[in-house]
Design a protein around this motif. Structure first.
Motif, PDB file in Angstrom:
ATOM      1  N   ASN A   5     -19.314  32.859  -3.657  1.00  0.00           N
ATOM      2  CA  ASN A   5     -20.165  32.103  -3.743  1.00  0.00           C
ATOM      3  C   ASN A   5     -19.781  30.357  -4.148  1.00  0.00           C
ATOM      4  OD1 ASN A   5     -21.507  34.335  -4.145  1.00  0.00           O
ATOM      5  ND2 ASN A   5     -20.123  34.648  -6.414  1.00  0.00           N
ATOM      6  N   TYR A   6     -18.510  29.240  -3.010  1.00  0.00           N
ATOM      7  CA  TYR A   6     -18.911  28.327  -3.522  1.00  0.00           C
ATOM      8  C   TYR A   6     -19.587  27.651  -2.546  1.00  0.00           C
ATOM      9  CZ  TYR A   6     -13.954  29.350  -5.592  1.00  0.00           C
ATOM     10  OH  TYR A   6     -13.514  28.669  -6.553  1.00  0.00           O
ATOM     11  N   ARG A   7     -20.851  28.514  -2.175  1.00  0.00           N
ATOM     12  CA  ARG A   7     -21.930  27.649  -0.695  1.00  0.00           C
ATOM     13  C   ARG A   7     -22.846  26.895  -1.591  1.00  0.00           C
ATOM     14  NH1 ARG A   7     -23.767  33.010  -0.798  1.00  0.00           N
ATOM     15  NH2 ARG A   7     -26.285  32.943  -0.935  1.00  0.00           N
ATOM     16  N   HIS A   8     -23.133  27.285  -2.959  1.00  0.00           N
ATOM     17  CA  HIS A   8     -24.200  26.110  -3.714  1.00  0.00           C
ATOM     18  C   HIS A   8     -23.078  26.569  -5.192  1.00  0.00           C
ATOM     19  CE1 HIS A   8     -25.036  29.631  -4.827  1.00  0.00           C
ATOM     20  NE2 HIS A   8     -26.270  30.325  -3.611  1.00  0.00           N
ATOM     21  N   PHE A   9     -24.113  25.322  -5.827  1.00  0.00           N
ATOM     22  CA  PHE A   9     -23.321  24.674  -6.945  1.00  0.00           C
ATOM     23  C   PHE A   9     -23.481  25.843  -8.169  1.00  0.00           C
ATOM     24  CE2 PHE A   9     -24.074  21.359 -10.914  1.00  0.00           C
ATOM     25  CZ  PHE A   9     -23.304  21.428 -10.844  1.00  0.00           C
ATOM     26  N   TYR A  10     -24.794  26.318  -7.584  1.00  0.00           N
ATOM     27  CA  TYR A  10     -24.969  27.793  -9.529  1.00  0.00           C
ATOM     28  C   TYR A  10     -23.704  28.513  -8.607  1.00  0.00           C
ATOM     29  CZ  TYR A  10     -26.232  31.766 -11.300  1.00  0.00           C
ATOM     30  OH  TYR A  10     -26.633  33.717 -12.276  1.00  0.00           O
ATOM     31  N   GLY A  11     -22.814  28.993  -7.291  1.00  0.00           N
ATOM     32  CA  GLY A  11     -22.380  30.042  -7.426  1.00  0.00           C
ATOM     33  C   GLY A  11     -21.415  29.874  -7.271  1.00  0.00           C
ATOM     34  N   PHE A  12     -20.924  28.352  -7.473  1.00  0.00           N
ATOM     35  CA  PHE A  12     -19.196  27.570  -7.819  1.00  0.00           C
ATOM     36  C   PHE A  12     -19.407  27.801  -9.524  1.00  0.00           C
ATOM     37  CE2 PHE A  12     -16.854  24.104  -9.380  1.00  0.00           C
ATOM     38  CZ  PHE A  12     -16.033  23.977  -9.003  1.00  0.00           C
ATOM     39  N   LEU A  13     -20.282  27.419 -10.053  1.00  0.00           N
ATOM     40  CA  LEU A  13     -20.507  27.307 -11.235  1.00  0.00           C
ATOM     41  C   LEU A  13     -20.277  29.165 -12.095  1.00  0.00           C
ATOM     42  CD1 LEU A  13     -22.824  24.957 -12.936  1.00  0.00           C
ATOM     43  CD2 LEU A  13     -20.529  24.857 -11.821  1.00  0.00           C
ATOM     44  N   ASN A  14     -20.615  29.879 -11.119  1.00  0.00           N
ATOM     45  CA  ASN A  14     -20.153  30.950 -12.689  1.00  0.00           C
ATOM     46  C   ASN A  14     -19.444  31.908 -11.812  1.00  0.00           C
ATOM     47  OD1 ASN A  14     -22.932  32.002 -14.258  1.00  0.00           O
ATOM     48  ND2 ASN A  14     -23.818  30.677 -12.456  1.00  0.00           N
ATOM     49  N   SER A  15     -18.680  31.730 -10.709  1.00  0.00           N
ATOM     50  CA  SER A  15     -17.509  32.580  -9.995  1.00  0.00           C
ATOM     51  C   SER A  15     -15.913  31.084  -9.988  1.00  0.00           C
ATOM     52  CB  SER A  15     -18.341  33.052  -8.663  1.00  0.00           C
ATOM     53  OG  SER A  15     -17.996  31.644  -7.898  1.00  0.00           O
ATOM     54  N   ALA A  16     -16.188  30.023 -10.022  1.00  0.00           N
ATOM     55  CA  ALA A  16     -14.634  29.687  -9.683  1.00  0.00           C
ATOM     56  C   ALA A  16     -14.121  29.516 -11.351  1.00  0.00           C
ATOM     57  CB  ALA A  16     -15.046  27.877  -9.858  1.00  0.00           C
ATOM     58  N   PRO A  17     -12.094  29.490 -11.393  1.00  0.00           N
ATOM     59  CA  PRO A  17     -12.330  29.538 -12.343  1.00  0.00           C
ATOM     60  C   PRO A  17     -12.224  27.975 -12.964  1.00  0.00           C
ATOM     61  CG  PRO A  17     -10.635  29.963 -10.547  1.00  0.00           C
ATOM     62  CD  PRO A  17     -11.895  29.994  -9.612  1.00  0.00           C
ATOM     63  N   GLU A  18     -12.119  28.215 -14.288  1.00  0.00           N
ATOM     64  CA  GLU A  18     -12.580  27.459 -15.731  1.00  0.00           C
ATOM     65  C   GLU A  18     -11.878  25.756 -15.245  1.00  0.00           C
ATOM     66  OE1 GLU A  18     -11.492  27.364 -19.882  1.00  0.00           O
ATOM     67  OE2 GLU A  18     -13.391  28.282 -19.753  1.00  0.00           O
ATOM     68  N   LEU A  30     -21.480  21.425 -20.194  1.00  0.00           N
ATOM     69  CA  LEU A  30     -22.220  21.618 -19.369  1.00  0.00           C
ATOM     70  C   LEU A  30     -22.219  22.707 -18.097  1.00  0.00           C
ATOM     71  CD1 LEU A  30     -23.448  19.210 -17.735  1.00  0.00           C
ATOM     72  CD2 LEU A  30     -21.483  18.493 -16.587  1.00  0.00           C
ATOM     73  N   SER A  31     -21.317  22.698 -17.627  1.00  0.00           N
ATOM     74  CA  SER A  31     -21.200  24.224 -16.356  1.00  0.00           C
ATOM     75  C   SER A  31     -21.994  25.412 -16.812  1.00  0.00           C
ATOM     76  CB  SER A  31     -20.464  23.648 -16.437  1.00  0.00           C
ATOM     77  OG  SER A  31     -19.139  22.370 -15.717  1.00  0.00           O
ATOM     78  N   SER A  32     -22.127  25.346 -18.290  1.00  0.00           N
ATOM     79  CA  SER A  32     -22.365  27.194 -18.568  1.00  0.00           C
ATOM     80  C   SER A  32     -24.202  26.905 -18.909  1.00  0.00           C
ATOM     81  CB  SER A  32     -22.040  27.831 -19.486  1.00  0.00           C
ATOM     82  OG  SER A  32     -21.747  26.373 -20.967  1.00  0.00           O
ATOM     83  N   THR A  33     -24.209  25.754 -19.021  1.00  0.00           N
ATOM     84  CA  THR A  33     -25.815  25.537 -19.304  1.00  0.00           C
ATOM     85  C   THR A  33     -26.661  25.291 -17.774  1.00  0.00           C
ATOM     86  OG1 THR A  33     -25.615  24.163 -21.149  1.00  0.00           O
ATOM     87  CG2 THR A  33     -27.617  23.937 -20.438  1.00  0.00           C
ATOM     88  N   LEU A  34     -25.599  24.044 -16.786  1.00  0.00           N
ATOM     89  CA  LEU A  34     -26.384  24.065 -15.500  1.00  0.00           C
ATOM     90  C   LEU A  34     -26.169  26.097 -14.694  1.00  0.00           C
ATOM     91  CD1 LEU A  34     -25.167  20.660 -14.615  1.00  0.00           C
ATOM     92  CD2 LEU A  34     -27.288  21.599 -15.407  1.00  0.00           C
ATOM     93  N   ALA A  35     -25.180  26.969 -15.606  1.00  0.00           N
ATOM     94  CA  ALA A  35     -24.740  28.169 -14.670  1.00  0.00           C
ATOM     95  C   ALA A  35     -25.978  28.986 -14.616  1.00  0.00           C
ATOM     96  CB  ALA A  35     -23.088  28.258 -14.502  1.00  0.00           C
ATOM     97  N   SER A  36     -26.300  28.859 -16.203  1.00  0.00           N
ATOM     98  CA  SER A  36     -27.355  30.119 -16.621  1.00  0.00           C
ATOM     99  C   SER A  36     -28.950  29.504 -15.808  1.00  0.00           C
ATOM    100  CB  SER A  36     -27.234  29.493 -18.557  1.00  0.00           C
ATOM    101  OG  SER A  36     -27.963  28.473 -18.911  1.00  0.00           O
TER     102      SER A  36
END
Length: 185
Positions: free
Chosen positions: A130-143, A45-51
């Motif tokens: 990058n945690y200021r929005h959803f995309y940034g969080f999904l692409n930079s936070a630890p799994e 889910l996260s990788s899909t939304l982050a893409s």
């Protein structure tokens, strides 16, 4: 991610709608809530939304208590209304914990806010900027943080549905420069 698939519809207003499938069977809202407990599904889910190509985006989704058997639809909408600099100071009073994800009532008491906590050295602006929005969080936070985030959302969603209420998700927060996943109560 064997067996998982998505169907993406691109709408005119810079919104992408996602529905999810497993082994060619569409995932209902009810099944989505259960699957948030599954690490593999959360990673998918996260990788899909982050893409998405929309780097500044917000998510919205509705789970109606009387229609949980219907397909889950997640909308991602591009916006340019996010602040450029990340700042979680508005949530500072809730940050006195070692939990990876925190939740609390909004000032209006109409939403439960789910917020990733910058722990384990993430106070360094290079790690959480990058945690200021959803995309940034999904692409930079630890799994593990992303999985914990979704599982916290799952637990809160289940509690709301047990009270026989609809659930509305939204991540747009123009005025607060830090990701906060709103769950309307």
């Amino acid at each position: 991610y064997s067996g998982w698939d998505i169907h993406k519809i691109v709408n005119i207003n810079k919104t992408k709608q996602y529905t999810f499938y497993y082994n060619d069977k569409i995932i209902s809202c009810k099944r989505f809530i259960k699957l948030l407990k599954n690490r593999d599904f959360v990673k998918y889910l996260s990788s899909t939304l982050a893409s998405t190509k929309y780097h500044n985006n917000y998510l919205n989704c509705t789970l109606l208590k009387d229609k949980l058997q219907e397909p889950l639809v997640i909308n991602l909408t591009q916006t340019y209304e996010f602040p450029e600099k990340t700042d979680y100071k508005i949530y500072q009073e809730y940050m006195n914990t070692s939990k990876q994800t925190i939740s609390f009532l909004s000032l209006s008491e109409r939403h439960i806010l789910v917020v990733p906590h910058p722990v384990n050295g993430e106070n360094d602006v290079n790690n959480y900027r990058n945690y200021r929005h959803f995309y940034g969080f999904l692409n930079s936070a630890p799994e593990d943080k992303i999985i914990d985030f979704w599982q916290k959302i799952r637990r809160i969603t289940k509690k709301i549905l047990l009270k026989n209420k609809d659930v509305y998700y939204i991540t747009h927060g123009r005025d607060v420069p830090y990701l906060h996943f709103k769950i309307q109560v």
